[in-house]
Motif scaffolding. Structure first.
Motif, PDB file in Angstrom:
ATOM      1  N   ALA A   1      -8.856  50.504   3.043  1.00  0.00           N
ATOM      2  CA  ALA A   1     -10.188  50.216   3.572  1.00  0.00           C
ATOM      3  C   ALA A   1     -10.180  50.040   5.061  1.00  0.00           C
ATOM      4  N   SER A   2      -9.072  49.722   5.646  1.00  0.00           N
ATOM      5  CA  SER A   2      -9.037  49.575   7.099  1.00  0.00           C
ATOM      6  C   SER A   2      -7.651  49.884   7.606  1.00  0.00           C
ATOM      7  N   LEU A   3      -7.566  50.232   8.849  1.00  0.00           N
ATOM      8  CA  LEU A   3      -6.285  50.548   9.484  1.00  0.00           C
ATOM      9  C   LEU A   3      -6.196  49.751  10.760  1.00  0.00           C
ATOM     10  N   VAL A   4      -5.123  48.972  10.920  1.00  0.00           N
ATOM     11  CA  VAL A   4      -4.966  48.179  12.118  1.00  0.00           C
ATOM     12  C   VAL A   4      -4.534  49.078  13.248  1.00  0.00           C
ATOM     13  N   LEU A   5      -5.278  49.046  14.326  1.00  0.00           N
ATOM     14  CA  LEU A   5      -4.994  49.908  15.463  1.00  0.00           C
ATOM     15  C   LEU A   5      -4.437  49.078  16.594  1.00  0.00           C
ATOM     16  N   ALA A   6      -3.297  49.495  17.134  1.00  0.00           N
ATOM     17  CA  ALA A   6      -2.626  48.735  18.172  1.00  0.00           C
ATOM     18  C   ALA A   6      -3.523  48.581  19.381  1.00  0.00           C
ATOM     19  N   GLY A   7      -3.525  47.367  19.927  1.00  0.00           N
ATOM     20  CA  GLY A   7      -4.261  47.108  21.153  1.00  0.00           C
ATOM     21  C   GLY A   7      -5.731  46.852  20.937  1.00  0.00           C
ATOM     22  N   CYS A   8      -6.227  46.816  19.680  1.00  0.00           N
ATOM     23  CA  CYS A   8      -7.641  46.618  19.432  1.00  0.00           C
ATOM     24  C   CYS A   8      -7.847  45.323  18.679  1.00  0.00           C
ATOM     25  N   THR A   9      -8.912  44.609  19.008  1.00  0.00           N
ATOM     26  CA  THR A   9      -9.259  43.378  18.333  1.00  0.00           C
ATOM     27  C   THR A   9     -10.488  43.628  17.500  1.00  0.00           C
TER      28      THR A   9
ATOM     29  N   ALA B   1     -14.047  44.042  22.106  1.00  0.00           N
ATOM     30  CA  ALA B   1     -14.122  45.490  22.266  1.00  0.00           C
ATOM     31  C   ALA B   1     -15.366  45.900  23.020  1.00  0.00           C
ATOM     32  N   GLY B   2     -16.414  45.071  22.976  1.00  0.00           N
ATOM     33  CA  GLY B   2     -17.675  45.475  23.543  1.00  0.00           C
ATOM     34  C   GLY B   2     -17.962  44.918  24.912  1.00  0.00           C
ATOM     35  N   GLY B   3     -17.035  44.228  25.531  1.00  0.00           N
ATOM     36  CA  GLY B   3     -17.277  43.654  26.848  1.00  0.00           C
ATOM     37  C   GLY B   3     -18.359  42.610  26.761  1.00  0.00           C
ATOM     38  N   ASP B   4     -19.194  42.513  27.809  1.00  0.00           N
ATOM     39  CA  ASP B   4     -20.261  41.527  27.844  1.00  0.00           C
ATOM     40  C   ASP B   4     -21.594  42.100  27.392  1.00  0.00           C
ATOM     41  N   GLY B   5     -21.627  43.377  27.041  1.00  0.00           N
ATOM     42  CA  GLY B   5     -22.884  43.995  26.654  1.00  0.00           C
ATOM     43  C   GLY B   5     -23.367  43.499  25.309  1.00  0.00           C
ATOM     44  N   ASP B   6     -24.695  43.543  25.106  1.00  0.00           N
ATOM     45  CA  ASP B   6     -25.248  43.114  23.832  1.00  0.00           C
ATOM     46  C   ASP B   6     -25.792  44.276  23.021  1.00  0.00           C
ATOM     47  N   VAL B   7     -25.497  45.508  23.423  1.00  0.00           N
ATOM     48  CA  VAL B   7     -25.875  46.699  22.659  1.00  0.00           C
ATOM     49  C   VAL B   7     -24.887  46.906  21.524  1.00  0.00           C
ATOM     50  N   THR B   8     -25.390  47.139  20.313  1.00  0.00           N
ATOM     51  CA  THR B   8     -24.520  47.395  19.165  1.00  0.00           C
ATOM     52  C   THR B   8     -24.676  48.851  18.726  1.00  0.00           C
ATOM     53  N   VAL B   9     -23.558  49.555  18.724  1.00  0.00           N
ATOM     54  CA  VAL B   9     -23.513  50.954  18.302  1.00  0.00           C
ATOM     55  C   VAL B   9     -22.673  51.010  17.028  1.00  0.00           C
ATOM     56  N   ALA B  10     -23.285  51.401  15.914  1.00  0.00           N
ATOM     57  CA  ALA B  10     -22.586  51.470  14.627  1.00  0.00           C
ATOM     58  C   ALA B  10     -22.286  52.919  14.284  1.00  0.00           C
ATOM     59  N   PHE B  11     -21.043  53.179  13.894  1.00  0.00           N
ATOM     60  CA  PHE B  11     -20.640  54.523  13.479  1.00  0.00           C
ATOM     61  C   PHE B  11     -20.162  54.483  12.033  1.00  0.00           C
ATOM     62  N   VAL B  12     -20.732  55.357  11.198  1.00  0.00           N
ATOM     63  CA  VAL B  12     -20.380  55.449   9.776  1.00  0.00           C
ATOM     64  C   VAL B  12     -19.723  56.800   9.532  1.00  0.00           C
TER      65      VAL B  12
ATOM     66  N   GLY C   1     -11.186  55.943  19.835  1.00  0.00           N
ATOM     67  CA  GLY C   1     -11.946  56.409  20.979  1.00  0.00           C
ATOM     68  C   GLY C   1     -13.236  55.636  21.179  1.00  0.00           C
ATOM     69  N   GLY C   2     -13.919  55.316  20.085  1.00  0.00           N
ATOM     70  CA  GLY C   2     -15.138  54.541  20.191  1.00  0.00           C
ATOM     71  C   GLY C   2     -14.888  53.142  20.722  1.00  0.00           C
ATOM     72  N   GLN C   3     -13.802  52.523  20.274  1.00  0.00           N
ATOM     73  CA  GLN C   3     -13.447  51.198  20.770  1.00  0.00           C
ATOM     74  C   GLN C   3     -13.105  51.236  22.261  1.00  0.00           C
ATOM     75  N   GLN C   4     -12.439  52.300  22.677  1.00  0.00           N
ATOM     76  CA  GLN C   4     -12.107  52.432  24.094  1.00  0.00           C
ATOM     77  C   GLN C   4     -13.385  52.530  24.932  1.00  0.00           C
ATOM     78  N   ALA C   5     -14.344  53.318  24.453  1.00  0.00           N
ATOM     79  CA  ALA C   5     -15.613  53.431  25.170  1.00  0.00           C
ATOM     80  C   ALA C   5     -16.308  52.081  25.251  1.00  0.00           C
ATOM     81  N   ALA C   6     -16.276  51.326  24.158  1.00  0.00           N
ATOM     82  CA  ALA C   6     -16.919  50.012  24.147  1.00  0.00           C
ATOM     83  C   ALA C   6     -16.279  49.074  25.160  1.00  0.00           C
ATOM     84  N   GLU C   7     -14.965  49.099  25.220  1.00  0.00           N
ATOM     85  CA  GLU C   7     -14.251  48.231  26.160  1.00  0.00           C
ATOM     86  C   GLU C   7     -14.575  48.593  27.606  1.00  0.00           C
ATOM     87  N   GLU C   8     -14.640  49.893  27.882  1.00  0.00           N
ATOM     88  CA  GLU C   8     -14.827  50.344  29.263  1.00  0.00           C
ATOM     89  C   GLU C   8     -16.290  50.288  29.712  1.00  0.00           C
ATOM     90  N   LEU C   9     -17.223  50.507  28.779  1.00  0.00           N
ATOM     91  CA  LEU C   9     -18.624  50.636  29.149  1.00  0.00           C
ATOM     92  C   LEU C   9     -19.454  49.396  28.837  1.00  0.00           C
TER      93      LEU C   9
END
Length: 344
Positions: free
Chosen positions: A15-23, A38-49, A64-72
């Motif tokens: 059901a889930s896979l632990v990815l290194a470097g991600c919380t 992962a989402g920084g200080d932003g309050d926008v929630t982007v859900a991917f199914v 990749g999505g987590q990286q974008a969240a951290e950076e943006l």
């Protein structure tokens, strides 16, 4: 004349896979999220199914999505079914609608049944999009496409027919029978084979779901049913290694050639022993990053430009307004020469 064999078994994956470097944090079994970390200080929630959670392909998109969240600076939510089941996927989509996420992005297992749910989300004020595979007859505001339909279909055909010497009989082991992207690629393969390789013929197309073992079994059956078969295509990231395994098991390396849409590391051993000639894919982590970025643009009301500077690696992403489509870029041919450039 197409004989469609539907696999009876389904693959149960973690059901889930632990990815290194991600919380991440657990929201009661409903969504695996990047949270504030992962989402920084932003309050926008982007859900991917995704179509299916737990397989390397969609876990790479999640990275990749987590990286974008951290950076943006937004919150990335990620949850998919543990089998490639449209009803199970729909339940997760409904849960995200109830949570009131800002953006909902789906890779539909069944685009037709997903369309009413995307309308429901839009009616609730949620921005809706698709990624990896489309629901073209829906209200989605953008489709984040990995590569052109023609590029993928022709890339698969060229890679296989080069290995086959330009002629011979081959079969396709696809996955979900209703998946819009897979069916579009197959249509290109059929037309392109007829036009460019008149001495080649597609003799069968079968469907194994997202089940690698079923793909292996079906590929074995195809080789038995067609003793003169010299090629197999695995149309998704579970059937690509599945057909290669069948050739390996049958001792037909060098007699039956395979290509597919496999993730690099899942195909590495098969590429090295020749049971697979090539994998046609794209940078999956970058597809996940582009998906997250697109979700943020929708949430903030930003329009897409003809050419978009998304990141250092994605500095010229094209947007096609008529189709409302962002295009990651051209398809890649992965072989022994470049397979180690990818760690998923």
């Amino acid at each position: 004349m197409r004989k469609k064999l539907i696999a009876l078994g389904t693959l149960t994956v973690a059901a889930s896979l632990v990815l290194a470097g991600c919380t991440s944090r657990d929201t009661g079994g409903t969504a695996d999220t990047g949270g504030a970390d992962a989402g920084g200080d932003g309050d926008v929630t982007v859900a991917f199914v995704p179509k299916l959670q737990g397989i390397p392909y969609f876990e790479a998109m999640n990275t990749g999505g987590q990286q974008a969240a951290e950076e943006l600076g937004f919150e990335w939510l990620y949850q998919g079914p543990t089998t490639a089941d449209a009803a199970a996927q729909a339940d997760i989509v409904r849960s995200f609608i109830q949570q009131g996420v800002d953006v909902l992005i789906v890779a539909p297992n069944d685009p037709d049944s997903m369309a009413p749910l995307l309308q429901e989300a839009a009616d609730a004020g949620i921005k809706v999009a698709t990624s990896d595979t489309d629901a073209p007859n829906s209200v989605r505001e953008v489709f984040v496409n990995q590569a052109s339909v023609e590029g993928i279909g022709q890339g698969l055909t060229d890679a296989l027919l080069e290995a086959m010497g330009g002629s011979g009989k081959y079969a396709i082991v696809s996955c979900g029978e209703t998946a819009a992207n897979l069916n579009a690629w197959i249509e290109v393969q059929e037309a392109y084979t007829a036009e460019e390789y008149p001495d080649a013929e597609i003799v069968d197309i079968v469907y194994a779901g997202e089940d690698q073992a079923a793909a292996t079994a079906m590929a074995t059956d195809l080789m038995n049913a067609h003793p003169d078969l010299t090629g197999l295509v695995g149309e998704c990231t579970s059937s690509a290694p599945g057909v290669a395994q069948a050739v390996r098991d049958a001792g037909k390396i060098g007699q039956v050639f395979t290509v597919g849409l496999g993730t690099p590391q899942s195909m590495k051993d098969y590429l090295e022993d020749g049971s697979s000639s090539a994998s046609i894919l794209w940078n999956v982590e970058q597809l996940g990053y582009l998906t997250g970025w697109a979700g943020l643009q929708l949430a903030e009301g930003n329009g897409f430009q003809d050419t978009n500077d998304v990141s250092e690696e994605l500095s010229a992403v094209e947007y096609f307004p008529d189709e409302k489509q962002l295009l990651l870029g051209p398809a890649l041919r992965i072989t022994t020469e470049n397979v180690d450039e990818f760690d998923y």
